[in-house]
Write an enzyme that holds these catalytic residues in place. Structure first.
Site, PDB file in Angstrom:
ATOM      1  N   HIS A   1      62.111-103.332  -0.682  1.00 52.62           N
ATOM      2  CA  HIS A   1      61.926-103.302   0.781  1.00 52.62           C
ATOM      3  C   HIS A   1      62.095-101.877   1.317  1.00 52.62           C
ATOM      4  O   HIS A   1      62.481-101.692   2.466  1.00 52.62           O
ATOM      5  CB  HIS A   1      62.913-104.237   1.491  1.00 52.62           C
ATOM      6  CG  HIS A   1      62.959-105.617   0.918  1.00 52.62           C
ATOM      7  ND1 HIS A   1      62.205-106.652   1.416  1.00 52.62           N
ATOM      8  CD2 HIS A   1      63.626-106.122  -0.152  1.00 52.62           C
ATOM      9  CE1 HIS A   1      62.436-107.744   0.711  1.00 52.62           C
ATOM     10  NE2 HIS A   1      63.294-107.449  -0.261  1.00 52.62           N
TER      11      HIS A   1
ATOM     12  N   SER B   1      49.443 -75.640   6.745  1.00 55.85           N
ATOM     13  CA  SER B   1      48.897 -76.055   8.033  1.00 55.85           C
ATOM     14  C   SER B   1      48.332 -74.819   8.730  1.00 55.85           C
ATOM     15  O   SER B   1      48.887 -73.727   8.621  1.00 55.85           O
ATOM     16  CB  SER B   1      50.010 -76.659   8.891  1.00 55.85           C
ATOM     17  OG  SER B   1      49.671 -76.596  10.263  1.00 55.85           O
TER      18      SER B   1
ATOM     19  N   LYS C   1      54.795 -75.887   7.204  1.00 54.33           N
ATOM     20  CA  LYS C   1      54.294 -77.091   6.540  1.00 54.33           C
ATOM     21  C   LYS C   1      53.849 -76.843   5.108  1.00 54.33           C
ATOM     22  O   LYS C   1      53.270 -75.818   4.782  1.00 54.33           O
ATOM     23  CB  LYS C   1      53.090 -77.663   7.321  1.00 54.33           C
ATOM     24  CG  LYS C   1      53.443 -78.275   8.652  1.00 54.33           C
ATOM     25  CD  LYS C   1      54.394 -79.470   8.560  1.00 54.33           C
ATOM     26  CE  LYS C   1      53.698 -80.708   8.050  1.00 54.33           C
ATOM     27  NZ  LYS C   1      52.786 -81.293   9.039  1.00 54.33           N
TER      28      LYS C   1
ATOM     29  N   GLU D   1      47.355 -87.551  -0.440  1.00 59.80           N
ATOM     30  CA  GLU D   1      46.860 -88.345   0.692  1.00 59.80           C
ATOM     31  C   GLU D   1      45.409 -88.749   0.461  1.00 59.80           C
ATOM     32  O   GLU D   1      44.992 -89.859   0.798  1.00 59.80           O
ATOM     33  CB  GLU D   1      46.985 -87.536   1.981  1.00 59.80           C
ATOM     34  CG  GLU D   1      48.429 -87.264   2.376  1.00 59.80           C
ATOM     35  CD  GLU D   1      48.509 -86.205   3.460  1.00 59.80           C
ATOM     36  OE1 GLU D   1      48.271 -86.536   4.629  1.00 59.80           O
ATOM     37  OE2 GLU D   1      48.792 -85.027   3.131  1.00 59.80           O
TER      38      GLU D   1
END
Ligand code: ARG
Length: 464
Positions: free
Chosen positions: A157, A278, A284, A291
């Site tokens: 979970h 970024s 970043k 992704e």
């Protein structure tokens, strides 16, 4: 003369909007080599059956060999106004050898030709996907080795569950990819039937020795029913399923590392070489490749569901809808291939932060071990669960963990706690207390690492 294979039947040139719509050559040119392979064997089978003279068969063989040589040396040459790759190869053959070339298609239909081509193609290409999977599995095995006895929390979970070896975690993803490897082999086995001899649907009128033809093309068996075989694409669906499920597995691995390399977890560092920056936020370090793997899983699932929808309710026999099979196969194959490579590149370079994962593997994750301790002292598990539940509630209120309790404090919760409780309730003791071969016990994980290396060696031999 028109370039179409069926121009004798028609007296008007095709409408470009309708004809161009049906053209598959821009994508089925990937079957070029397989089409020539199938045609070479078919010409031999016709000669063996006495349908072609030995001279015509020899001319066809030489012509096809020259076409294959030219297409291999110069891939861009495999193009033109033809409807599909089958028409292209036949046109080239007739251009080269004339009349004899026009005899090749005797007793054969493009319906079975496209099926045999696709089966040959998958036989060539599935091992390539399997090889990529093995490379990724090797990366996971290497990471498991590098992790040594490092500990991390496991999750259910997405809440901390129990301590595990980092190696055990890496091997968990390898296990799913090993099944993908087997599933691809099963799809290849499903494609391993010779469809030639089926004609357009009813079978061919020439006494072609299909068993010999199958053996010559390296097929283990011949299809059982010509009507079924002309539109059977189950092997395509199975391949698409194997690719989609493998992409699902990659997406889960990607998601884990998107999380584990985030500031919130900080379990691993992404290498600069496999991260992106970024344009606006200088701090970043983004996991773009992971992704994209996660995102591309949607595409692979789409190839499977889209193709199943294409197959649904098709009337018996070949229907042009089936032409949709190839872009699904090529798309799924390409998506899986690049995604495996990208995943391997990222995972090979992540570095563990063992102090972070070790710290996260302690604390309340040890609650089950505390309960097991009490069970070992004779308390029924339900009673133990209650005692430990009370302890957790108390410790949370005090902002403390099991590890900070003195033996006296332990005893305040139950006099079953002995002097050994402090050393028994640690993440190391927890993994060491697992008893089954599939568990995270260090000895079990060491055995699993050895078994995985043996599997890799065996699988590489099997596919070589
Ligand atoms: N390009 C076609 C396909 O991909 C080849 C088979 C064509 N057969 C036919 N009867 N039109 O399925």
């Amino acid at each position: 003369m028109s370039s179409h294979l069926w121009s004798g039947r028609f007296d008007a040139a095709p409408d470009p909007a309708a004809f161009d719509f049906g053209v598959s050559f821009p994508f089925d040119r990937r079957l070029f080599e397989d089409d020539v392979t199938g045609s070479l064997a078919w010409a031999q089978a016709l000669a063996d059956a006495g349908v072609l003279t030995a001279e015509d068969a020899a001319r066809i063989r030489d012509g096809l060999a020259a076409i294959l040589a030219q297409g291999s040396a110069e891939p861009a040459w495999v193009s033109g106004p033809d409807e599909d790759v089958h028409a292209f190869v036949e046109r080239q053959l007739v251009d080269r050898i004339g009349e004899a070339g026009r005899r090749l298609h005797t007793g054969r239909s493009r319906n079975e030709q496209v099926s045999v081509d696709l089966r040959l193609y998958l036989r060539r290409r599935i091992p390539r996907l399997q090889e990529k999977l093995r490379a990724l599995i090797t990366v996971l095995a290497d990471q498991a080795d590098a992790a040594g006895d490092a500990l991390m929390p496991s999750y259910t979970h997405l809440r901390r569950a129990m301590p595990v070896l980092v190696a055990h975690y890496f091997l968990s993803h390898a296990a799913a990819l090993q099944r993908d490897h087997d599933r691809l082999a099963a799809a290849a086995a499903e494609a391993d039937f010779l469809p030639l001899g089926s004609g357009a649907i009813a079978g061919t009128g020439y006494a072609v020795d299909t068993a010999t033809l199958a053996a010559r093309l390296g097929f283990s068996r011949v299809v059982a029913n010509s009507m079924d075989s002309s539109s059977d694409r189950d092997f395509v669906s199975s391949l698409l399923h194997a690719c989609a499920l493998s992409m699902v597995h990659l997406s889960r691995l990607a998601e884990d590392f998107i999380l584990f390399t985030s500031e919130e977890f900080g379990f691993f560092d992404l290498a600069d070489a496999t991260a992106t920056g970024s344009s606006m936020m200088p701090q970043k370090k983004n996991p773009d490749p992971l992704e994209l793997v996660r995102g591309k899983a949607g595409r692979a699932i789409g190839h499977l569901t889209g193709f199943l929808a294409t197959m649904k309710s098709l009337p018996t026999g070949y229907n042009k809808d089936l032409q949709e099979d190839k872009e699904a196969v090529f798309g799924a194959e390409d998506t899986l291939a690049v995604s495996i490579d990208a995943t391997a590149a990222v995972i090979a370079r992540v570095t563990l932060r063992p102090e972070v994962t070790r710290a996260a593997a302690g604390g309340f994750l040890l609650a089950t071990d505390v309960a097991d301790y009490l069970v070992g002292r004779g308390l029924p598990f339900r009673g133990a669960h209650e005692v430990v539940g009370r302890m957790v509630r108390h410790l949370i209120a005090e902002g403390r963990h099991f590890e900070s309790l003195s033996v006296t404090e332990w005893r305040a919760f139950s006099d079953l706690f002995g002097d050994d409780v402090r050393e028994r309730v640690t993440a190391e003791a927890s993994v060491g207390a697992r008893r089954t071969p599939q568990s995270t016990a260090p000895a079990a994980v060491a055995a699993a690492r050895g078994a995985l290396r043996a599997w890799l060696a065996e699988a590489a031999r099997g596919r070589a």
